[in-house]
Design a protein around this motif. Structure first.
Motif, PDB file in Angstrom:
ATOM      1  N   LEU A  24      34.116  44.196  30.084  1.00 35.26           N
ATOM      2  CA  LEU A  24      33.021  43.245  29.856  1.00 35.26           C
ATOM      3  C   LEU A  24      32.624  43.196  28.387  1.00 35.26           C
ATOM      4  CD1 LEU A  24      30.807  43.838  33.007  1.00 35.26           C
ATOM      5  CD2 LEU A  24      32.358  41.941  32.532  1.00 35.26           C
ATOM      6  N   ASP A  25      32.709  44.333  27.707  1.00 37.64           N
ATOM      7  CA  ASP A  25      32.404  44.349  26.272  1.00 37.64           C
ATOM      8  C   ASP A  25      33.420  43.510  25.497  1.00 37.64           C
ATOM      9  OD1 ASP A  25      30.215  45.954  26.724  1.00 37.64           O
ATOM     10  OD2 ASP A  25      31.251  47.824  26.187  1.00 37.64           O
TER      11      ASP A  25
ATOM     12  N   ALA B 253      32.820  39.873  26.228  1.00 35.81           N
ATOM     13  CA  ALA B 253      31.653  39.358  25.506  1.00 35.81           C
ATOM     14  C   ALA B 253      31.998  39.080  24.042  1.00 35.81           C
ATOM     15  CB  ALA B 253      30.495  40.342  25.600  1.00 35.81           C
ATOM     16  N   VAL B 254      32.767  39.978  23.426  1.00 34.61           N
ATOM     17  CA  VAL B 254      33.172  39.773  22.031  1.00 34.61           C
ATOM     18  C   VAL B 254      34.071  38.545  21.918  1.00 34.61           C
ATOM     19  CG1 VAL B 254      34.544  40.741  20.140  1.00 34.61           C
ATOM     20  CG2 VAL B 254      32.882  42.168  21.344  1.00 34.61           C
ATOM     21  N   ALA B 255      34.992  38.374  22.867  1.00 30.96           N
ATOM     22  CA  ALA B 255      35.887  37.216  22.834  1.00 30.96           C
ATOM     23  C   ALA B 255      35.102  35.910  23.005  1.00 30.96           C
ATOM     24  CB  ALA B 255      36.944  37.343  23.924  1.00 30.96           C
TER      25      ALA B 255
END
Length: 68
Positions: free
Chosen positions: A5-6, A9-11
Motif C-alpha cells: 500500500l505504501d 500510494a507513492v505510485a
C-alpha cells in the motif's frame, strides 16, 4: 500488505504529479509536428477544408526505358 500500500500510494502521487507535465509534453510535440508540416508546405492534418494529399511515387522505370 502495508508495504504494498505504501508503494501504491507513492505510485499514485507520482502519477498525479507527473501527468500534467506529460500531457503538456504531448501537446507540444503535436504543435511541433504542425509547424514542421507548415514549413514543408503541407496542409494541416486536422484541417477539414484542405485537399487530400496525393501519394508521390517514384517512377517504375528509368528514363532510358521510357524512351524506347
Amino acid at each position: 500488505m502495508n508495504t504494498f500500500l505504501d508503494y501504491l500510494a507513492v505510485a499514485v502521487v507520482f502519477t498525479l504529479v507527473a501527468l500534467p507535465s506529460l500531457i503538456g509534453h504531448l501537446k507540444e510535440r503535436a504543435v511541433d509536428r504542425q509547424l514542421a508540416r507548415a514549413e514543408a508546405g503541407l496542409p494541416a492534418l486536422d484541417d477539414p477544408l484542405s485537399p487530400p494529399e496525393v501519394a508521390r511515387r517514384a517512377p517504375l522505370a528509368t528514363g532510358r526505358a521510357l524512351t524506347r
